[in-house]
Design a protein around this motif. Structure first.
Motif, PDB file in Angstrom:
ATOM      1  N   ALA A   1       0.825  -1.210   0.000  1.00  0.00           N
ATOM      2  CA  ALA A   1       0.000   0.000   0.000  1.00  0.00           C
ATOM      3  C   ALA A   1       0.857   1.257   0.000  1.00  0.00           C
ATOM      4  O   ALA A   1       0.460   2.292  -0.565  1.00  0.00           O
ATOM      5  CB  ALA A   1      -0.924   0.006   1.213  1.00  0.00           C
ATOM      6  N   LEU A   2       2.038   1.192   0.606  1.00  0.00           N
ATOM      7  CA  LEU A   2       2.915   2.365   0.654  1.00  0.00           C
ATOM      8  C   LEU A   2       3.360   2.795  -0.736  1.00  0.00           C
ATOM      9  O   LEU A   2       3.521   3.988  -0.998  1.00  0.00           O
ATOM     10  CB  LEU A   2       4.140   2.073   1.526  1.00  0.00           C
ATOM     11  N   PHE A   3       3.556   1.819  -1.623  1.00  0.00           N
ATOM     12  CA  PHE A   3       3.951   2.172  -2.995  1.00  0.00           C
ATOM     13  C   PHE A   3       2.858   2.992  -3.670  1.00  0.00           C
ATOM     14  O   PHE A   3       3.126   3.985  -4.338  1.00  0.00           O
ATOM     15  CB  PHE A   3       4.231   0.912  -3.810  1.00  0.00           C
ATOM     16  N   GLY A   4       1.616   2.561  -3.493  1.00  0.00           N
ATOM     17  CA  GLY A   4       0.523   3.294  -4.111  1.00  0.00           C
ATOM     18  C   GLY A   4       0.306   4.657  -3.491  1.00  0.00           C
ATOM     19  O   GLY A   4      -0.011   5.633  -4.186  1.00  0.00           O
TER      20      GLY A   4
ATOM     21  N   PHE B   1      -7.512   0.148  -1.933  1.00  0.00           N
ATOM     22  CA  PHE B   1      -6.615  -0.986  -1.672  1.00  0.00           C
ATOM     23  C   PHE B   1      -7.146  -1.840  -0.529  1.00  0.00           C
ATOM     24  O   PHE B   1      -7.211  -3.072  -0.634  1.00  0.00           O
ATOM     25  CB  PHE B   1      -5.218  -0.469  -1.345  1.00  0.00           C
ATOM     26  N   ILE B   2      -7.542  -1.195   0.562  1.00  0.00           N
ATOM     27  CA  ILE B   2      -8.054  -1.946   1.718  1.00  0.00           C
ATOM     28  C   ILE B   2      -9.334  -2.682   1.347  1.00  0.00           C
ATOM     29  O   ILE B   2      -9.528  -3.854   1.714  1.00  0.00           O
ATOM     30  CB  ILE B   2      -8.291  -0.997   2.902  1.00  0.00           C
ATOM     31  N   ALA B   3     -10.236  -2.015   0.624  1.00  0.00           N
ATOM     32  CA  ALA B   3     -11.518  -2.623   0.274  1.00  0.00           C
ATOM     33  C   ALA B   3     -11.336  -3.847  -0.618  1.00  0.00           C
ATOM     34  O   ALA B   3     -11.924  -4.912  -0.363  1.00  0.00           O
ATOM     35  CB  ALA B   3     -12.419  -1.596  -0.408  1.00  0.00           C
ATOM     36  N   VAL B   4     -10.519  -3.725  -1.647  1.00  0.00           N
ATOM     37  CA  VAL B   4     -10.313  -4.849  -2.569  1.00  0.00           C
ATOM     38  C   VAL B   4      -9.621  -6.004  -1.864  1.00  0.00           C
ATOM     39  O   VAL B   4     -10.007  -7.172  -2.031  1.00  0.00           O
ATOM     40  CB  VAL B   4      -9.510  -4.392  -3.801  1.00  0.00           C
ATOM     41  N   ARG B   5      -8.607  -5.685  -1.059  1.00  0.00           N
ATOM     42  CA  ARG B   5      -7.921  -6.752  -0.325  1.00  0.00           C
ATOM     43  C   ARG B   5      -8.874  -7.473   0.616  1.00  0.00           C
ATOM     44  O   ARG B   5      -8.841  -8.705   0.739  1.00  0.00           O
ATOM     45  CB  ARG B   5      -6.746  -6.162   0.469  1.00  0.00           C
TER      46      ARG B   5
ATOM     47  N   PHE C   1      -4.599  -9.999  -8.929  1.00  0.00           N
ATOM     48  CA  PHE C   1      -4.135  -8.636  -8.679  1.00  0.00           C
ATOM     49  C   PHE C   1      -3.319  -8.092  -9.847  1.00  0.00           C
ATOM     50  O   PHE C   1      -3.344  -6.886 -10.100  1.00  0.00           O
ATOM     51  CB  PHE C   1      -3.339  -8.586  -7.376  1.00  0.00           C
ATOM     52  N   VAL C   2      -2.604  -8.949 -10.552  1.00  0.00           N
ATOM     53  CA  VAL C   2      -1.899  -8.489 -11.750  1.00  0.00           C
ATOM     54  C   VAL C   2      -2.908  -8.072 -12.818  1.00  0.00           C
ATOM     55  O   VAL C   2      -2.730  -7.059 -13.504  1.00  0.00           O
ATOM     56  CB  VAL C   2      -0.961  -9.588 -12.280  1.00  0.00           C
ATOM     57  N   ALA C   3      -3.996  -8.841 -12.959  1.00  0.00           N
ATOM     58  CA  ALA C   3      -5.043  -8.484 -13.924  1.00  0.00           C
ATOM     59  C   ALA C   3      -5.708  -7.165 -13.544  1.00  0.00           C
ATOM     60  O   ALA C   3      -5.979  -6.320 -14.413  1.00  0.00           O
ATOM     61  CB  ALA C   3      -6.074  -9.603 -14.007  1.00  0.00           C
ATOM     62  N   LEU C   4      -5.981  -6.971 -12.252  1.00  0.00           N
ATOM     63  CA  LEU C   4      -6.560  -5.704 -11.806  1.00  0.00           C
ATOM     64  C   LEU C   4      -5.601  -4.542 -12.084  1.00  0.00           C
ATOM     65  O   LEU C   4      -6.033  -3.456 -12.502  1.00  0.00           O
ATOM     66  CB  LEU C   4      -6.886  -5.775 -10.311  1.00  0.00           C
ATOM     67  N   ALA C   5      -4.312  -4.772 -11.834  1.00  0.00           N
ATOM     68  CA  ALA C   5      -3.324  -3.722 -12.107  1.00  0.00           C
ATOM     69  C   ALA C   5      -3.293  -3.380 -13.591  1.00  0.00           C
ATOM     70  O   ALA C   5      -3.214  -2.205 -13.970  1.00  0.00           O
ATOM     71  CB  ALA C   5      -1.939  -4.178 -11.637  1.00  0.00           C
TER      72      ALA C   5
ATOM     73  N   LEU D   1       1.984  -4.318  -7.314  1.00  0.00           N
ATOM     74  CA  LEU D   1       1.608  -3.855  -8.650  1.00  0.00           C
ATOM     75  C   LEU D   1       0.215  -3.237  -8.636  1.00  0.00           C
ATOM     76  O   LEU D   1      -0.023  -2.182  -9.241  1.00  0.00           O
ATOM     77  CB  LEU D   1       1.652  -5.017  -9.638  1.00  0.00           C
ATOM     78  N   PHE D   2      -0.702  -3.877  -7.926  1.00  0.00           N
ATOM     79  CA  PHE D   2      -2.069  -3.357  -7.847  1.00  0.00           C
ATOM     80  C   PHE D   2      -2.110  -2.008  -7.151  1.00  0.00           C
ATOM     81  O   PHE D   2      -2.780  -1.068  -7.603  1.00  0.00           O
ATOM     82  CB  PHE D   2      -2.956  -4.359  -7.114  1.00  0.00           C
ATOM     83  N   ALA D   3      -1.394  -1.877  -6.034  1.00  0.00           N
ATOM     84  CA  ALA D   3      -1.391  -0.624  -5.283  1.00  0.00           C
ATOM     85  C   ALA D   3      -0.810   0.505  -6.124  1.00  0.00           C
ATOM     86  O   ALA D   3      -1.345   1.625  -6.153  1.00  0.00           O
ATOM     87  CB  ALA D   3      -0.602  -0.788  -3.986  1.00  0.00           C
ATOM     88  N   MET D   4       0.293   0.225  -6.817  1.00  0.00           N
ATOM     89  CA  MET D   4       0.901   1.249  -7.661  1.00  0.00           C
ATOM     90  C   MET D   4      -0.036   1.656  -8.792  1.00  0.00           C
ATOM     91  O   MET D   4      -0.232   2.852  -9.068  1.00  0.00           O
ATOM     92  CB  MET D   4       2.224   0.740  -8.229  1.00  0.00           C
ATOM     93  N   ALA D   5      -0.630   0.666  -9.444  1.00  0.00           N
ATOM     94  CA  ALA D   5      -1.545   0.961 -10.551  1.00  0.00           C
ATOM     95  C   ALA D   5      -2.777   1.706 -10.065  1.00  0.00           C
ATOM     96  O   ALA D   5      -3.285   2.612 -10.743  1.00  0.00           O
ATOM     97  CB  ALA D   5      -1.947  -0.339 -11.250  1.00  0.00           C
ATOM     98  N   LEU D   6      -3.258   1.351  -8.881  1.00  0.00           N
ATOM     99  CA  LEU D   6      -4.415   2.040  -8.315  1.00  0.00           C
ATOM    100  C   LEU D   6      -4.084   3.499  -8.030  1.00  0.00           C
ATOM    101  O   LEU D   6      -4.897   4.403  -8.293  1.00  0.00           O
ATOM    102  CB  LEU D   6      -4.861   1.337  -7.031  1.00  0.00           C
ATOM    103  N   GLY D   7      -2.883   3.762  -7.495  1.00  0.00           N
ATOM    104  CA  GLY D   7      -2.478   5.130  -7.246  1.00  0.00           C
ATOM    105  C   GLY D   7      -2.338   5.935  -8.525  1.00  0.00           C
ATOM    106  O   GLY D   7      -2.777   7.089  -8.600  1.00  0.00           O
ATOM    107  N   LEU D   8      -1.755   5.323  -9.543  1.00  0.00           N
ATOM    108  CA  LEU D   8      -1.621   6.001 -10.836  1.00  0.00           C
ATOM    109  C   LEU D   8      -2.990   6.347 -11.420  1.00  0.00           C
ATOM    110  O   LEU D   8      -3.217   7.460 -11.907  1.00  0.00           O
ATOM    111  CB  LEU D   8      -0.855   5.113 -11.814  1.00  0.00           C
ATOM    112  N   CYS D   9      -3.913   5.388 -11.361  1.00  0.00           N
ATOM    113  CA  CYS D   9      -5.246   5.601 -11.925  1.00  0.00           C
ATOM    114  C   CYS D   9      -6.010   6.661 -11.151  1.00  0.00           C
ATOM    115  O   CYS D   9      -6.658   7.534 -11.743  1.00  0.00           O
ATOM    116  CB  CYS D   9      -6.016   4.275 -11.930  1.00  0.00           C
ATOM    117  N   ALA D  10      -5.935   6.600  -9.821  1.00  0.00           N
ATOM    118  CA  ALA D  10      -6.631   7.602  -9.006  1.00  0.00           C
ATOM    119  C   ALA D  10      -6.076   8.997  -9.289  1.00  0.00           C
ATOM    120  O   ALA D  10      -6.831   9.973  -9.390  1.00  0.00           O
ATOM    121  CB  ALA D  10      -6.482   7.255  -7.525  1.00  0.00           C
TER     122      ALA D  10
END
Length: 326
Positions: A77-80, A192-196, A306-310, A165-174
Motif C-alpha cells: 500500500a505504501l507504494f501506491g 486498496f483496503i476494500a479490494v484486499r 491482482f496483476v489483472a486488476l493492475a 503492482l495493484f497498489a501502484m496501478a491504483l495510485g496512478l489511476c486515481a
C-alpha cells in the motif's frame, strides 16, 4: 526519458533502498538466530524422542521483530500512497507533465516510461520484502504450520508482488482521474483496503472447492502440513450436527446428546466402557479445509487476480492521460 524519471524519483528510491537494507540486516541477523535455535531444538528432541511439546515450548525470535514482519502486510500500500498516487496527480497539479510534452516527448512515451519503471520498482521491492519475510518465517512455518492462513498467506510467497503492482496501478489511476494528490491518496488507501478485504474474506476461500473429511469420533484425524481449516464438528448417528458443548461433555459431545450407554461418563467416569465405545461408533467428526498441497496454487491464483486488476487500472490510466485534455 528514463534518466528524467530517475532524476525525479531518486529520493523515493534512496529512501526505499535504505529501508529495505535496514530490514534485510534485521531479518538476516534474527533469522539466522531463529534457524539455529530451531534446528538445535529439533536435534535435541529427536535424540530424546520427545518432540510432542516442541511447538509449545520453543519460542522463536522476538515479539518486536515478529510484529514488524506482520506489518509488512502494508508495504504494498505504501507504494501506491507515496509513489503511485502523487506521480500523475502532481504532474497535473504543477503542470510539469505539459512541460515534458512540449519538449518533443509524447504523452504515450511519457506514460509508458513513467509507469513502466514505477511498476517495475514496485514489483522488485515487493518481491524483495516478501523473499526476506518468507525466508525469515521458515522455522516458524515449520513449527506452527500456519502459512496458509489469512495474515500469514498475505506476506509470503509471490502474492505481495501482485499486491504491490495493484497498489501502484491504483495510485496512478486515481491520480489520473482525480488530478489532485490528496483525494488520490484517500482513494488509493480506501480502494486498496476494500479490494484486499473482499478478496481475502469472500473470494479466496473459494478458489478451489474445500475438502471435507469425515471420520470416526474416537479415531481422530489431522490433515498434514499447513492446511487452512474452515469448519469442524461432530455429527450424530442421524447425520445431524451436534451443538457445541457448553457444559459437561465427552469427546466434544454435550452430556445431553450422549447415548444412554455413556451415562457413566457424563457423571464423571474417566474412560468409556466397551458398550459406550460401541454406542459412540455412530457419531462421526468432520473437518472442512483447504489442504496444504494447494498453497502455491492459491498463491498463483491470487497473484494473477491482482496483476489483472493492475493491468486494467493501467489501461484506464492510459485512456485518461492520452485522450483527456491536459
Amino acid at each position: 526519458m528514463s534518466w528524467l524519471v530517475w532524476r525525479l524519483h531518486r529520493t523515493q528510491l534512496y529512501i526505499a533502498a535504505a529501508l529495505l537494507a535496514a530490514l534485510t540486516v534485521l531479518l538476516l541477523v534474527t533469522g539466522l538466530q531463529m534457524a539455529s535455535q530451531y534446528h538445535s531444538a529439533v536435534t535435541a528432541c529427536t535424540a530424546s524422542h520427545s518432540c510432542a511439546s516442541l511447538d509449545s515450548t520453543l519460542f522463536l525470535g522476538s515479539h518486536a521483530v515478529g510484529f514488524l514482519v506482520i506489518m509488512t502486510l502494508g508495504v504494498p500500500a505504501l507504494f501506491g500512497l507515496f509513489w503511485g498516487a502523487p506521480l500523475v496527480a502532481s504532474e497535473f497539479e504543477t503542470g510539469t507533465g505539459q512541460f515534458a510534452w512540449m519538449q518533443s516527448v509524447t504523452r504515450k512515451r511519457w506514460l509508458a516510461v513513467t509507469t513502466g519503471w514505477t511498476l517495475l520498482a514496485a514489483a522488485a521491492w515487493g518481491g524483495a520484502v516478501s523473499a526476506l519475510v518468507t525466508w525469515w518465517s521458515g522455522p516458524d512455518n515449520a513449527l506452527q504450520l500456519d502459512q496458509f492462513k489469512p495474515g500469514r498467506f498475505d506476506i509470503m510467497g509471490i502474492v505481495p508482488v501482485g499486491y504491490a503492482l495493484f497498489a501502484m496501478a491504483l495510485g496512478l489511476c486515481a491520480g489520473a482521474l482525480l488530478r489532485r494528490t490528496m483525494p488520490a491518496l484517500a482513494v488509493t488507501l480506501g480502494g486498496f483496503i476494500a479490494v484486499r478485504a473482499v478478496i481475502t474474506l469472500w473470494l479466496r476461500p473459494h478458489y478451489m472447492s474445500a475438502v471435507t473429511v469425515t471420520y470416526k469420533l474416537l479415531s481422530g484425524y489431522t490433515p498434514s502440513g499447513s492446511y487452512w481449516q474452515f469448519a469442524q464438528g461432530i455429527l450424530d448417528p442421524a447425520g445431524r450436527l451436534v451443538p457445541i458443548a457448553d457444559g459437561p461433555a465427552v469427546d466434544g459431545i454435550p452430556a445431553g446428546s450422549l447415548p444412554s450407554a455413556c451415562a457413566a461418563m457424563a457423571n464423571g467416569a474417566v474412560r468409556p466402557t466397551p458398550s459406550c465405545r460401541q454406542a459412540l461408533d455412530g457419531f462421526h467428526s468432520f473437518i472442512t479445509y483447504q489442504p496444504a498441497s494447494r498453497y502455491w496454487a492459491f498463491q498463483g491464483i491470487e497473484t494473477g487476480i491482482f496483476v489483472a486488476l493492475a493491468a486494467a487500472l493501467v489501461a484506464v490510466t492510459a485512456v485518461v492521460v492520452l485522450r483527456r485534455d491536459a
